[in-house]
Design a protein around this motif. Sequence first.
Motif, PDB file in Angstrom:
ATOM      1  N   VAL A 111      14.668 -12.741 -15.321  1.00 27.52           N
ATOM      2  CA  VAL A 111      14.547 -11.350 -14.861  1.00 27.52           C
ATOM      3  C   VAL A 111      13.141 -11.123 -14.317  1.00 27.52           C
ATOM      4  N   PHE A 112      12.134 -11.600 -15.087  1.00 25.47           N
ATOM      5  CA  PHE A 112      10.760 -11.430 -14.620  1.00 25.47           C
ATOM      6  C   PHE A 112      10.526 -12.224 -13.334  1.00 25.47           C
ATOM      7  N   PHE A 113      11.134 -13.398 -13.289  1.00 28.45           N
ATOM      8  CA  PHE A 113      10.932 -14.233 -12.105  1.00 28.45           C
ATOM      9  C   PHE A 113      11.498 -13.556 -10.854  1.00 28.45           C
ATOM     10  N   VAL A 114      12.676 -12.965 -10.986  1.00 30.04           N
ATOM     11  CA  VAL A 114      13.247 -12.248  -9.847  1.00 30.04           C
ATOM     12  C   VAL A 114      12.310 -11.108  -9.446  1.00 30.04           C
ATOM     13  N   GLY A 115      11.772 -10.415 -10.465  1.00 36.10           N
ATOM     14  CA  GLY A 115      10.800  -9.355 -10.183  1.00 36.10           C
ATOM     15  C   GLY A 115       9.593  -9.903  -9.432  1.00 36.10           C
ATOM     16  N   GLU A 116       9.182 -11.089  -9.812  1.00 37.70           N
ATOM     17  CA  GLU A 116       8.023 -11.715  -9.185  1.00 37.70           C
ATOM     18  C   GLU A 116       8.311 -11.988  -7.699  1.00 37.70           C
ATOM     19  N   VAL A 117       9.496 -12.535  -7.441  1.00 31.10           N
ATOM     20  CA  VAL A 117       9.839 -12.876  -6.049  1.00 31.10           C
ATOM     21  C   VAL A 117       9.954 -11.610  -5.201  1.00 31.10           C
ATOM     22  N   VAL A 118      10.623 -10.592  -5.770  1.00 32.34           N
ATOM     23  CA  VAL A 118      10.718  -9.327  -5.036  1.00 32.34           C
ATOM     24  C   VAL A 118       9.312  -8.774  -4.819  1.00 32.34           C
ATOM     25  N   GLY A 119       8.465  -8.894  -5.867  1.00 32.41           N
ATOM     26  CA  GLY A 119       7.104  -8.369  -5.807  1.00 32.41           C
ATOM     27  C   GLY A 119       6.290  -8.989  -4.683  1.00 32.41           C
ATOM     28  N   ILE A 120       6.366 -10.304  -4.531  1.00 29.93           N
ATOM     29  CA  ILE A 120       5.525 -10.944  -3.507  1.00 29.93           C
ATOM     30  C   ILE A 120       5.997 -10.549  -2.108  1.00 29.93           C
ATOM     31  N   TYR A 121       7.313 -10.447  -1.925  1.00 30.35           N
ATOM     32  CA  TYR A 121       7.801  -9.999  -0.607  1.00 30.35           C
ATOM     33  C   TYR A 121       7.345  -8.572  -0.320  1.00 30.35           C
ATOM     34  N   ALA A 122       7.490  -7.710  -1.334  1.00 27.87           N
ATOM     35  CA  ALA A 122       7.124  -6.308  -1.143  1.00 27.87           C
ATOM     36  C   ALA A 122       5.639  -6.196  -0.829  1.00 27.87           C
ATOM     37  N   LEU A 123       4.847  -6.979  -1.568  1.00 21.28           N
ATOM     38  CA  LEU A 123       3.399  -6.914  -1.397  1.00 21.28           C
ATOM     39  C   LEU A 123       2.976  -7.321   0.019  1.00 21.28           C
ATOM     40  N   VAL A 124       3.651  -8.345   0.550  1.00 17.76           N
ATOM     41  CA  VAL A 124       3.283  -8.826   1.884  1.00 17.76           C
ATOM     42  C   VAL A 124       3.857  -7.918   2.970  1.00 17.76           C
ATOM     43  N   TYR A 125       5.136  -7.602   2.849  1.00 16.10           N
ATOM     44  CA  TYR A 125       5.781  -6.936   3.982  1.00 16.10           C
ATOM     45  C   TYR A 125       5.661  -5.412   3.959  1.00 16.10           C
ATOM     46  N   LEU A 126       5.298  -4.849   2.819  1.00 11.91           N
ATOM     47  CA  LEU A 126       5.139  -3.387   2.787  1.00 11.91           C
ATOM     48  C   LEU A 126       3.676  -2.972   2.921  1.00 11.91           C
ATOM     49  N   ALA A 127       2.766  -3.963   3.037  1.00 12.38           N
ATOM     50  CA  ALA A 127       1.349  -3.611   3.212  1.00 12.38           C
ATOM     51  C   ALA A 127       1.230  -2.774   4.476  1.00 12.38           C
ATOM     52  N   ASN A 128       0.478  -1.684   4.385  1.00  6.09           N
ATOM     53  CA  ASN A 128       0.275  -0.743   5.507  1.00  6.09           C
ATOM     54  C   ASN A 128       1.546   0.001   5.918  1.00  6.09           C
ATOM     55  N   LYS A 129       2.631  -0.195   5.200  1.00  8.00           N
ATOM     56  CA  LYS A 129       3.848   0.547   5.566  1.00  8.00           C
ATOM     57  C   LYS A 129       4.177   1.616   4.524  1.00  8.00           C
TER      58      LYS A 129
END
Length: 441
Positions: A111-129
Amino acid sequence: MELLGMYPTWYDPTLGSGWVLGVIAVIHVLASHTSVGAALVFAWLATVAYRRQRPELLEYVRRYGVVLLVFSYVLGSITGPGIWFSATVASPRGISALIHSYVWVWATEWVFFVGEVVGIYALVYLANKVDQKTHLNLVRFFAIASWATMLIIVGILSFMMWPGQPAWYDQGGTLNGFYGPYTFGQVITRTAFMLMCAAVVGGIVASRIADADFRNEMARKLAVLGIVAAVVAFLGLQWTLGTLPEHAREVMAVRLPAWFVTSLWATFGGIIAYFALTFLVPRVLSPWLSVAAAVAVMVFGIWPEETARESMRKPWVAGQYVYSNQVIGRDVPALGVQSDLPALQARGMLASHPFVPEGLRQVTAANQAEAGHALALIYCSNCHNLGASGIRPLGNLTAGMDEAGLAGFISGALATGAMPHMPHMPMSDAEAGALAHFLKR
Ligand code: HEC
């Protein structure tokens, strides 16, 4: 005929199954440790960026995030299942032991790992958005999820070494197995080590920053982080070693090469020297230098550390009840697990292992070499190469003995469990003779 619940043996004649697993694991450790360490660094940098309004720090976090996505997450996602596959064939009963005790803990980790993967995508692709506050929260979420995966895995790794509480054998209980003195030392050591990996790999990203002042500032920040993390990791390691069971220290004394401690100091010195250099002369930080440093950490830091950890728990592979060669060496009443040793003492291995060809169940003059080969594969090949090269080659280790002397050593020392660094391997005299015959053929 009663058979033990054993699986086929995977034998790799060149590297040995242990090393195949080791190579995959070292790449995985660099990828995963860097990622967890970087997640904590991101939370720190993003907080500073938010408080002091420094968008360039956020841009650094985003670019480092892309590097993680491309390298850590791709390599980590290939080598992670790679560890599962290779460990499952190298040590099916070891993995089975872990799954039987920790399946829900692993599910939690996922569960945490899935959160981690979602987290890294969100962090990269939602920056400045998204707005800054939301982005900061995403970065913090990524940090917590990443660190939690490490915490859980370390608990399981610690159990592999030694169940947290002796009561675990009789009473069971996930937490009895999970929390031991060794768990906490490892959590601190690994957290610090992860920050150090993140500082080394972060140098690769920092070296590509165009603005010279900002690049120097980042080089220095990472250097300070790296030095502090390396010192804490080193002290944490001393503490962890102090919590090890007596048995592990004895085995270590037998197994670790004489240069091990020297090499540990040399690695530590090298890391400090590298960060001191990039702190004092930050302009030397180039992509090549930082890539070289990352490779050096893998070869001189992670490889010896992981092999030492693997070595210490030998002859066991899990929970001090599954031997490396898959034989169950003690009862675990809490799990209803019974030692294989009495059955092996009564009937020998050839008659007890389900994957031994029928023609080899009884040693005869005609099948002696083949029966010995089967025994060597089942009992010894997990730790020894059967030829004259590779890991602990039996060809060399037995070179000083003749066939009769070796048969005596096998039935006197190995079959009685007299060597603390090797499993108790009950064998009939006929089996000991066949094994000696095969090794001396
Ligand atoms: C759990 C791992 C493990 C297994 C399984 C194992 N050994 Fe060993 N063995 C070791 C270690 C460790 C040493 C110490 C030497 C070294 O580290 O190079 C060793 C050393 C030896 C030596 C040299 C004498 C000595 O005591 O140092 C012989 C001979 C030997 N093993 C034979 C065997 C045979 C035969 C089998 C199978 C029946 C076997 N071993 C199974 C780990 C193992």
